[in-house]
Design an enzyme around this catalytic site. Structure first.
Site, PDB file in Angstrom:
ATOM      1  N   HIS A 100      10.007  16.260 -33.370  1.00 22.01           N
ATOM      2  CA  HIS A 100      10.123  15.021 -34.154  1.00 22.01           C
ATOM      3  C   HIS A 100       9.165  15.129 -35.339  1.00 22.01           C
ATOM      4  CE1 HIS A 100      12.381  12.805 -30.983  1.00 22.01           C
ATOM      5  NE2 HIS A 100      11.719  13.651 -30.184  1.00 22.01           N
ATOM      6  N   HIS A 109      19.645  12.912 -24.330  1.00 20.49           N
ATOM      7  CA  HIS A 109      18.415  12.413 -23.704  1.00 20.49           C
ATOM      8  C   HIS A 109      18.912  11.605 -22.508  1.00 20.49           C
ATOM      9  CE1 HIS A 109      14.546   9.863 -24.031  1.00 20.49           C
ATOM     10  NE2 HIS A 109      15.311   9.219 -23.164  1.00 20.49           N
ATOM     11  N   ASP A 150       9.254  19.089 -27.524  1.00 14.90           N
ATOM     12  CA  ASP A 150       9.494  17.661 -27.752  1.00 14.90           C
ATOM     13  C   ASP A 150       8.292  17.074 -28.500  1.00 14.90           C
ATOM     14  OD1 ASP A 150      10.602  15.168 -27.869  1.00 14.90           O
ATOM     15  OD2 ASP A 150      10.384  14.704 -25.735  1.00 14.90           O
TER      16      ASP A 150
HETATM   17  O1  DOR Z   1       8.135  10.804 -25.295  1.00 16.55           O
HETATM   18  C1  DOR Z   1       9.048  10.701 -26.088  1.00 16.55           C
HETATM   19  N1  DOR Z   1       8.820  10.564 -27.408  1.00 16.55           N
HETATM   20  N2  DOR Z   1      10.299  10.724 -25.630  1.00 16.55           N
HETATM   21  C2  DOR Z   1      11.344  10.459 -26.418  1.00 16.55           C
HETATM   22  O2  DOR Z   1      12.430  10.484 -25.932  1.00 16.55           O
HETATM   23  C3  DOR Z   1      11.148  10.116 -27.839  1.00 16.55           C
HETATM   24  C4  DOR Z   1       9.892  10.669 -28.346  1.00 16.55           C
HETATM   25  C5  DOR Z   1       9.490  10.073 -29.670  1.00 16.55           C
HETATM   26  O3  DOR Z   1      10.316  10.059 -30.603  1.00 16.55           O
HETATM   27  O4  DOR Z   1       8.344   9.645 -29.813  1.00 16.55           O
HETATM   28 ZN    ZN Z   2      12.489  14.050 -28.216  1.00 15.63          ZN
END
Ligand code: DOR
Ligand code: ZN
Length: 439
Positions: free
Chosen positions: A62, A179, A305
């Protein structure tokens, strides 16, 4: 410009290679790989004791741009990735606005090009606005360069919509990344449902919330004969369902994060927001099953992630703190130290899961050191001992539960299309190389 790396341990599962070899780079490409290579006009470097792998690829990060640049932006995300040893990443579309149309896909690609650092591949939303109601422009986004589709952060809750998304994406040879979380079961959940949620008095997210969706997705992938990739699996049940689905010939792949492989719900003790992540950290039984899945090939990829958040956000009351771990600078070090060095998987398997398989699943360049391919290369020092220091992260997100961990092994150089985008000058103190690394 030619470069000849001599005597490195070269690990390239795409060619079945794990051997002491030389690699010749000419311009952007790999010009040769073999024993006793020579060149009269190349810059020669001896890499005895170092490991060369195809550039690592993190297919789930992200980078927050556009909209959440306080957490991360494309530049800081790419710098952090380069430092982590990654030559390519795929970015999730839960930005603001979400990447649900071709213009935004182009915007992200153009932003990344401005920096000439690593390769960045955007993932488009499955549904408009990530609202889970109407399919987004999957075809047009594919043409513009979206490599996959996901509403990550949220599931695709409506099964009929998921079925249509799978069929539609199949037409463009793209994968849907889901997800997996049944919202009715996870609603209000903060951490794993079990001992710790009971002890801390927090609402739990049960394993079933994930597993029901994993089962649904493999059933739909089977029915539609299309590809599905399950993001960040965290439970024993998910491993079992995917293992069985693969046995039945379903086109399903999946990934696991370093934190789900290494930590348990115990980490949340004391209401530690740095261990608040979705899916939540589970039990040691789940961790064991994930490790088994990693070993036997049920789990195809390791992804960070990478979910950076600001200090202010993470310091809110536990219930209001956002989910996520800033993971791209610790991913490789954790896997080397806690998984490979412990003999769980080999270096070659690690490269499969952190380079070759992500390239295959997303159908992108990379994952190989074959002669003629782009010189995307990660150089690893397997012996360096280093300490995770979150304040020194290049990522804006300092939210890691691994601060202070002492690890053995890390990337010391990251090379993209023959150009060095990251170089570690000496242990613990890391600087970039000239223009390409000015912060
Ligand atoms: O821990 C997480 N953070 N899980 C997710 O599915 C989204 C992600 C985020 O975008 O911060
Ligand atoms: Zn993610």
């Amino acid at each position: 410009m030619k470069k000849l790396f001599k005597n490195a341990r070269v690990i390239d599962p795409s060619q079945g290679i794990d051997d002491i070899l030389d690699i010749l780079i000419e311009g952007e490409k790999i010009a040769g790989i073999g024993k006793n290579l020579t060149s009269f006009d190349a810059e020669i470097e001896d890499l005895t004791g170092k490991i060369i792998t195809p550039g690592l690829i993190d297919m789930h990060v992200h980078f927050r741009e556009p909209g959440f640049e306080k957490k991360e932006d494309i530049k800081t995300g790419m710098l952090a990735a380069a430092r982590g040893g990654f030559t390519a990443v795929a970015c999730m579309p839960n930005t603001n606005p979400p990447l649900d149309n071709p213009y935004l896909i182009k915007y992200v690609i153009d932003r990344a090009k401005e920096y000439d650092l690593i390769k960045l591949y955007p993932i488009g939303c499955v549904t408009k606005g990530r609202m889970g109601i109407e399919l987004s422009e999957i075809g047009k986004m594919s043409e513009q360069g979206a490599v996959a589709f996901s509403d990550d952060g949220s599931p695709i809750g409506n099964s009929a919509l998921m079925k249509r998304a799978l069929l539609y994406a199949k037409g463009f040879d793209k994968v849907i990344i889901d997800h997996c979380e049944d919202p009715a079961l996870s609603e209000g959940g903060q951490i794993n449902e079990g001992y710790m949620s009971f002890k801390l008095g927090l609402t739990g997210i049960p394993a079933s919330a994930e597993e029901i969706m994993v089962a649904r997705d493999v059933i739909l992938a089977k029915e539609t004969k299309s590809k599905v990739h399950i993001a960040h699996i965290s439970t024993k049940g998910s491993v079992e369902i995917i293992r069985r689905a693969k046995e039945l010939g379903v086109n399903v792949t999946c990934e696991v994060t370093p934190h789900h492989l290494i930590l348990t719900e115990d980490e949340v003790e004391g209401y530690n927001p740095l261990a608040k992540v979705n899916p939540p950290l589970r039990t040691s039984e789940d961790v064991e099953a994930l490790i088994e899945g990693l070993k036997d090939g049920t789990i195809d990829c390791i992804t960070s992630d990478h979910a950076p958040h600001t200090k202010e956000e993470k310091e809110m009351e536990f219930e209001y703190a956002p989910f996520g771990i800033s993971g791209i600078e610790t991913s490789l070090g954790l896997i080397l130290d806690k998984i490979v060095n412990k003999g769980v998987i080999s270096l070659s398997q690690m490269v499969e899961k952190m380079s070759l398989n992500p390239a295959k699943i997303l159908n992108i360049d990379g994952g190989t050191l074959k002669q003629g391919s782009f010189a995307d290369i990660t150089i690893i020092d397997p012996y360096i001992e280093w300490t995770v220091k979150k304040e020194e992260f290049l990522s804006k997100g300092k939210n890691t539960p691994f601060d202070g961990y002492k690890l053995r092994g890390k990337a010391i150089r990251t090379i993209v299309k023959g150009k060095e985008v990251y170089k570690e000058v000496h242990h613990e103190s890391l600087v970039g190389t000239g223009r390409r690394f000015d912060l």
